[in-house]
Write a protein that holds these residues in place. Structure first.
Motif, PDB file in Angstrom:
ATOM      1  N   THR A  22      91.608  16.914  22.181  1.00  0.00           N
ATOM      2  CA  THR A  22      91.042  15.924  21.278  1.00  0.00           C
ATOM      3  C   THR A  22      89.988  15.139  22.053  1.00  0.00           C
ATOM      4  O   THR A  22      90.216  14.774  23.207  1.00  0.00           O
ATOM      5  N   HIS A  23      88.848  14.867  21.425  1.00  0.00           N
ATOM      6  CA  HIS A  23      87.793  14.128  22.116  1.00  0.00           C
ATOM      7  C   HIS A  23      88.206  12.711  22.478  1.00  0.00           C
ATOM      8  O   HIS A  23      87.943  12.255  23.586  1.00  0.00           O
ATOM      9  N   VAL A  24      88.831  12.002  21.545  1.00  0.00           N
ATOM     10  CA  VAL A  24      89.150  10.581  21.757  1.00  0.00           C
ATOM     11  C   VAL A  24      90.558  10.297  21.249  1.00  0.00           C
ATOM     12  O   VAL A  24      90.913  10.703  20.144  1.00  0.00           O
ATOM     13  N   VAL A  25      91.351   9.607  22.073  1.00  0.00           N
ATOM     14  CA  VAL A  25      92.662   9.122  21.649  1.00  0.00           C
ATOM     15  C   VAL A  25      92.723   7.649  22.016  1.00  0.00           C
ATOM     16  O   VAL A  25      92.474   7.280  23.162  1.00  0.00           O
ATOM     17  N   THR A  26      93.026   6.811  21.027  1.00  0.00           N
ATOM     18  CA  THR A  26      93.156   5.378  21.280  1.00  0.00           C
ATOM     19  C   THR A  26      94.575   4.948  20.915  1.00  0.00           C
ATOM     20  O   THR A  26      95.264   5.624  20.143  1.00  0.00           O
ATOM     21  N   GLY A  27      94.978   3.814  21.461  1.00  0.00           N
ATOM     22  CA  GLY A  27      96.312   3.322  21.151  1.00  0.00           C
ATOM     23  C   GLY A  27      96.526   1.928  21.697  1.00  0.00           C
ATOM     24  O   GLY A  27      95.738   1.426  22.501  1.00  0.00           O
ATOM     25  N   THR A  28      97.598   1.324  21.242  1.00  0.00           N
ATOM     26  CA  THR A  28      97.987   0.018  21.753  1.00  0.00           C
ATOM     27  C   THR A  28      99.398   0.127  22.299  1.00  0.00           C
ATOM     28  O   THR A  28     100.225   0.880  21.782  1.00  0.00           O
ATOM     29  N   GLY A  29      99.660  -0.606  23.365  1.00  0.00           N
ATOM     30  CA  GLY A  29     100.992  -0.584  23.954  1.00  0.00           C
ATOM     31  C   GLY A  29     100.964  -0.660  25.461  1.00  0.00           C
ATOM     32  O   GLY A  29      99.993  -1.133  26.058  1.00  0.00           O
ATOM     33  N   ARG A  30     102.010  -0.137  26.087  1.00  0.00           N
ATOM     34  CA  ARG A  30     102.185  -0.180  27.540  1.00  0.00           C
ATOM     35  C   ARG A  30     101.641   1.105  28.144  1.00  0.00           C
ATOM     36  O   ARG A  30     101.984   2.203  27.729  1.00  0.00           O
ATOM     37  N   LEU A  31     100.788   0.973  29.174  1.00  0.00           N
ATOM     38  CA  LEU A  31     100.186   2.116  29.839  1.00  0.00           C
ATOM     39  C   LEU A  31     101.167   2.746  30.821  1.00  0.00           C
ATOM     40  O   LEU A  31     101.827   2.037  31.589  1.00  0.00           O
ATOM     41  N   ALA A 104      98.660  19.740  16.716  1.00  0.00           N
ATOM     42  CA  ALA A 104      97.860  18.953  15.771  1.00  0.00           C
ATOM     43  C   ALA A 104      97.492  17.591  16.347  1.00  0.00           C
ATOM     44  O   ALA A 104      96.680  16.877  15.768  1.00  0.00           O
ATOM     45  N   ARG A 105      98.103  17.211  17.472  1.00  0.00           N
ATOM     46  CA  ARG A 105      97.855  15.894  18.076  1.00  0.00           C
ATOM     47  C   ARG A 105      97.673  16.046  19.587  1.00  0.00           C
ATOM     48  O   ARG A 105      98.371  15.415  20.375  1.00  0.00           O
ATOM     49  N   LEU A 106      96.720  16.881  19.962  1.00  0.00           N
ATOM     50  CA  LEU A 106      96.481  17.125  21.378  1.00  0.00           C
ATOM     51  C   LEU A 106      95.850  15.909  22.043  1.00  0.00           C
ATOM     52  O   LEU A 106      95.054  15.198  21.427  1.00  0.00           O
ATOM     53  N   PRO A 107      96.176  15.668  23.305  1.00  0.00           N
ATOM     54  CA  PRO A 107      95.553  14.551  24.019  1.00  0.00           C
ATOM     55  C   PRO A 107      94.115  14.885  24.414  1.00  0.00           C
ATOM     56  O   PRO A 107      93.701  16.047  24.376  1.00  0.00           O
TER      57      PRO A 107
END
Length: 134
Positions: A22-31, A104-107
């Motif tokens: 996937t080109h871009v993955v964004t998220g919120t939370g703990r790294l 379907a949800r590759l990093p």
């Protein structure tokens, strides 16, 4: 394996479609940052010397253990960085990855061929970055 705290942008406008990542993955939370894992078992012995498929399976098993220790899973992974001594090992890596990551949800991913890794019998090293929902 759906992780609602992450957004996958597979086709950003003006960018060629991605194959196998996937080109871009964004998220919120703990790294969670996992150091590069190689095909060593828990006693430090090389698994699958000369066999990229066996090494890839061990690498993903090690990544799974590391993520779990941090309270994460492969559903939380936003980026993989893959180092190989031969770019021809990518199909074996993708096959091993399929046992752990929803296709379907590759990093996001980067892969590079390197001259050598830290031991000559090590063919593959993969590091992971994950974001765990807060």
């Amino acid at each position: 394996m759906n992780s609602s705290h992450l957004t996958h942008i597979t086709e950003p406008p003006g960018v060629a479609p991605a194959t196998g990542y996937t080109h871009v993955v964004t998220g919120t939370g703990r790294l969670v940052q996992v150091s590069g894992q190689v095909a060593l078992d828990e006693q430090g012995r090389v698994v699958g010397e000369g066999d990229p498929g066996a090494q890839a399976r061990q690498v993903f098993a090690n990544l799974d253990r590391c993520l779990s220790a941090a309270g994460a899973s492969f559903a939380d992974v936003v980026k993989l960085t893959i180092f190989v001594t031969d770019i021809g090992y990518l199909p074996a890596i993708r096959e091993a990855r399929a046992a752990y990551i929803d296709p379907a949800r590759l990093p996001a991913s980067s892969a590079m061929q390197v001259v050598a890794l830290f031991r000559p019998e090590i063919l593959i090293e993969i590091e992971a970055m994950a974001v765990v929902a807060g």
